[in-house]
Design a protein around this motif. Structure first.
Motif, PDB file in Angstrom:
ATOM      1  N   GLY A   8       0.857  -1.172   0.000  1.00 23.33           N
ATOM      2  CA  GLY A   8       0.000   0.000   0.000  1.00 23.33           C
ATOM      3  C   GLY A   8       0.895   1.225   0.000  1.00 23.33           C
ATOM      4  N   TYR A   9       0.442   2.303  -0.644  1.00 21.93           N
ATOM      5  CA  TYR A   9       1.291   3.494  -0.766  1.00 21.93           C
ATOM      6  C   TYR A   9       0.479   4.745  -0.455  1.00 21.93           C
ATOM      7  N   ILE A  10       0.981   5.527   0.496  1.00 22.03           N
ATOM      8  CA  ILE A  10       0.375   6.825   0.821  1.00 22.03           C
ATOM      9  C   ILE A  10       1.321   7.907   0.324  1.00 22.03           C
ATOM     10  N   SER A  11       0.877   8.695  -0.641  1.00 16.58           N
ATOM     11  CA  SER A  11       1.720   9.758  -1.181  1.00 16.58           C
ATOM     12  C   SER A  11       1.478  11.051  -0.419  1.00 16.58           C
ATOM     13  N   GLN A  12       2.338  12.030  -0.652  1.00 18.59           N
ATOM     14  CA  GLN A  12       2.158  13.334  -0.010  1.00 18.59           C
ATOM     15  C   GLN A  12       0.911  14.045  -0.525  1.00 18.59           C
ATOM     16  N   TYR A  13       0.531  13.751  -1.765  1.00 15.58           N
ATOM     17  CA  TYR A  13      -0.500  14.557  -2.427  1.00 15.58           C
ATOM     18  C   TYR A  13      -1.842  13.842  -2.571  1.00 15.58           C
ATOM     19  N   ASN A  14      -1.871  12.511  -2.407  1.00 12.68           N
ATOM     20  CA  ASN A  14      -3.106  11.748  -2.413  1.00 12.68           C
ATOM     21  C   ASN A  14      -4.054  12.135  -3.554  1.00 12.68           C
ATOM     22  N   PRO A  15      -3.662  11.910  -4.808  1.00 12.82           N
ATOM     23  CA  PRO A  15      -4.556  12.237  -5.924  1.00 12.82           C
ATOM     24  C   PRO A  15      -5.870  11.464  -5.826  1.00 12.82           C
ATOM     25  N   MET A  16      -6.963  12.165  -6.063  1.00 14.27           N
ATOM     26  CA  MET A  16      -8.293  11.578  -5.933  1.00 14.27           C
ATOM     27  C   MET A  16      -9.121  11.876  -7.185  1.00 14.27           C
ATOM     28  N   ILE A  17     -10.196  11.133  -7.336  1.00 11.21           N
ATOM     29  CA  ILE A  17     -11.173  11.396  -8.398  1.00 11.21           C
ATOM     30  C   ILE A  17     -12.189  12.376  -7.827  1.00 11.21           C
ATOM     31  N   LEU A  65     -12.315   2.727  -2.685  1.00  4.39           N
ATOM     32  CA  LEU A  65     -12.458   1.435  -3.365  1.00  4.39           C
ATOM     33  C   LEU A  65     -11.657   1.324  -4.662  1.00  4.39           C
ATOM     34  N   VAL A  66     -11.033   2.407  -5.095  1.00  8.37           N
ATOM     35  CA  VAL A  66     -10.299   2.393  -6.370  1.00  8.37           C
ATOM     36  C   VAL A  66      -9.291   1.245  -6.481  1.00  8.37           C
ATOM     37  N   PRO A  67      -8.480   0.924  -5.459  1.00 11.02           N
ATOM     38  CA  PRO A  67      -7.513  -0.176  -5.605  1.00 11.02           C
ATOM     39  C   PRO A  67      -8.155  -1.539  -5.863  1.00 11.02           C
ATOM     40  N   LEU A  68      -9.471  -1.657  -5.597  1.00 12.81           N
ATOM     41  CA  LEU A  68     -10.170  -2.929  -5.778  1.00 12.81           C
ATOM     42  C   LEU A  68     -10.973  -2.966  -7.075  1.00 12.81           C
ATOM     43  N   PHE A  69     -10.817  -1.963  -7.915  1.00 10.18           N
ATOM     44  CA  PHE A  69     -11.666  -1.791  -9.095  1.00 10.18           C
ATOM     45  C   PHE A  69     -11.659  -3.014 -10.007  1.00 10.18           C
ATOM     46  N   LEU A  70     -10.523  -3.649 -10.193  1.00  9.36           N
ATOM     47  CA  LEU A  70     -10.404  -4.782 -11.109  1.00  9.36           C
ATOM     48  C   LEU A  70     -10.422  -6.130 -10.388  1.00  9.36           C
ATOM     49  N   ILE A  89      -5.049   7.523   3.451  1.00 10.90           N
ATOM     50  CA  ILE A  89      -4.553   6.490   4.361  1.00 10.90           C
ATOM     51  C   ILE A  89      -5.447   5.253   4.292  1.00 10.90           C
ATOM     52  N   ILE A  90      -6.751   5.467   4.346  1.00  8.49           N
ATOM     53  CA  ILE A  90      -7.681   4.339   4.293  1.00  8.49           C
ATOM     54  C   ILE A  90      -7.580   3.622   2.953  1.00  8.49           C
ATOM     55  N   ARG A  91      -7.484   4.379   1.862  1.00  4.95           N
ATOM     56  CA  ARG A  91      -7.371   3.760   0.536  1.00  4.95           C
ATOM     57  C   ARG A  91      -6.128   2.875   0.441  1.00  4.95           C
ATOM     58  N   ALA A  92      -5.012   3.314   1.032  1.00  3.77           N
ATOM     59  CA  ALA A  92      -3.780   2.521   0.989  1.00  3.77           C
ATOM     60  C   ALA A  92      -3.889   1.254   1.831  1.00  3.77           C
ATOM     61  N   LEU A  93      -4.798   1.261   2.811  1.00  2.19           N
ATOM     62  CA  LEU A  93      -4.946   0.110   3.708  1.00  2.19           C
ATOM     63  C   LEU A  93      -6.030  -0.867   3.282  1.00  2.19           C
ATOM     64  N   ILE A  94      -6.836  -0.499   2.291  1.00  2.00           N
ATOM     65  CA  ILE A  94      -8.050  -1.242   1.995  1.00  2.00           C
ATOM     66  C   ILE A  94      -7.779  -2.699   1.621  1.00  2.00           C
ATOM     67  N   LYS A  95      -6.617  -2.989   1.033  1.00  2.00           N
ATOM     68  CA  LYS A  95      -6.277  -4.365   0.648  1.00  2.00           C
ATOM     69  C   LYS A  95      -5.453  -5.084   1.711  1.00  2.00           C
ATOM     70  N   LYS A  96      -5.305  -4.453   2.872  1.00  2.00           N
ATOM     71  CA  LYS A  96      -4.522  -5.018   3.978  1.00  2.00           C
ATOM     72  C   LYS A  96      -3.149  -5.495   3.493  1.00  2.00           C
ATOM     73  N   ALA A 123       4.589   5.004   3.443  1.00  2.00           N
ATOM     74  CA  ALA A 123       3.865   6.249   3.722  1.00  2.00           C
ATOM     75  C   ALA A 123       4.799   7.444   3.625  1.00  2.00           C
ATOM     76  N   ASP A 124       4.503   8.338   2.686  1.00  2.00           N
ATOM     77  CA  ASP A 124       5.320   9.530   2.462  1.00  2.00           C
ATOM     78  C   ASP A 124       4.623  10.741   3.081  1.00  2.00           C
ATOM     79  N   GLU A 125       5.110  11.184   4.223  1.00  2.00           N
ATOM     80  CA  GLU A 125       4.508  12.302   4.966  1.00  2.00           C
ATOM     81  C   GLU A 125       2.999  12.103   5.149  1.00  2.00           C
ATOM     82  N   PRO A 126       2.592  10.989   5.770  1.00  2.00           N
ATOM     83  CA  PRO A 126       1.161  10.691   5.866  1.00  2.00           C
ATOM     84  C   PRO A 126       0.378  11.612   6.785  1.00  2.00           C
ATOM     85  N   THR A 127       1.083  12.411   7.607  1.00  2.00           N
ATOM     86  CA  THR A 127       0.370  13.302   8.535  1.00  2.00           C
ATOM     87  C   THR A 127       0.714  14.769   8.305  1.00  2.00           C
ATOM     88  N   GLY A 128       1.261  15.088   7.149  1.00  2.00           N
ATOM     89  CA  GLY A 128       1.707  16.452   6.870  1.00  2.00           C
ATOM     90  C   GLY A 128       0.613  17.498   6.932  1.00  2.00           C
TER      91      GLY A 128
END
Length: 218
Positions: A82-91, A101-106, A148-155, A161-166
């Protein structure tokens, strides 16, 4: 779990990472600190298989990552990391739950079980009231918690985690670090780059990255 041996990374003939050596065992919470621009994000990108070093060896779960092509690296990242970026791009036009749920799309997944896990994490991080809101309505700190939750969804086996609390206040930062500590006790390894002074109270090991390399701090 992880072994880095003599990792070097160059950009425009400038050495960004200089002879990095690191050993990480299963279920450890690792903190990496250092000044901005020293290469923390680059190191995490190499660990995630998003970049490759110019020389040196990277072993992840007995797999020589430095020898793999981009497709194989992507496969390992998708299944085990799982990867948490500094910028967390979202739809932007999608809801918080849809973005998580994006990481589970396929993939096929148990919808009841996954939504229960989303509810559990969102309640812990105090964004349960936002799950049906559009991402574009959220603040930066709220988005960071969604990331953070998205990166954890697949356990994942490994969370990077890159600056997850910045973008978070101190109380929420403590919530996140307590969550990470608990996850490591339940078979997850976490490697985090951070500037937070609070991380020293939670990490099992801390390293300092500078132009000379990586130094064990405790």
């Amino acid at each position: 779990m992880i072994s880095l041996n003599s990792i070097i990374k160059m950009y425009n003939e400038k050495k960004i990472l200089n002879n990095i050596n690191l050993e990480i065992e299963d279920n450890q919470f690792i903190s990496i600190k250092g000044p901005s621009g020293v290469g923390k994000s680059t190191l995490l990108n190499i660990l995630a298989g998003l970049e490759k070093s110019d020389s040196g060896k990277y072993i992840f779960c007995n797999t020589p990552m430095h020898e793999l092509n981009s497709d194989k690296l992507s496969e390992i990242r998708g299944s085990q990391m799982g990867y948490i970026s500094q910028y967390n791009p979202m739809i932007r036009k999608c809801t918080v739950r849809e973005n998580i749920l994006v990481p589970l799309f396929l993939e096929k997944y148990d919808e009841k079980q996954i939504n229960s896990y989303i509810d559990e994490l969102s309640m812990y991080l105090k964004i349960e009231h936002l799950l049906d809101k559009k991402i574009e309505k959220l603040s930066g700190g709220e988005r960071q918690r969604v990331g953070i939750i998205r990166a954890l969804i697949k356990k994942p086996k490994l969370l990077i985690a890159d600056e997850p609390t910045g973008s978070l206040d101190e109380d929420t930062t403590i919530l996140v670090f307590n969550l990470f500590k608990r996850l490591c006790e339940n078979q997850m390894t976490i490697i985090m780059a951070t500037h937070s002074h609070l991380s020293s109270q939670y990490a099992d090991k801390e390293f300092i990255l500078d132009s000379k390399g990586l130094t064990y701090n405790f």
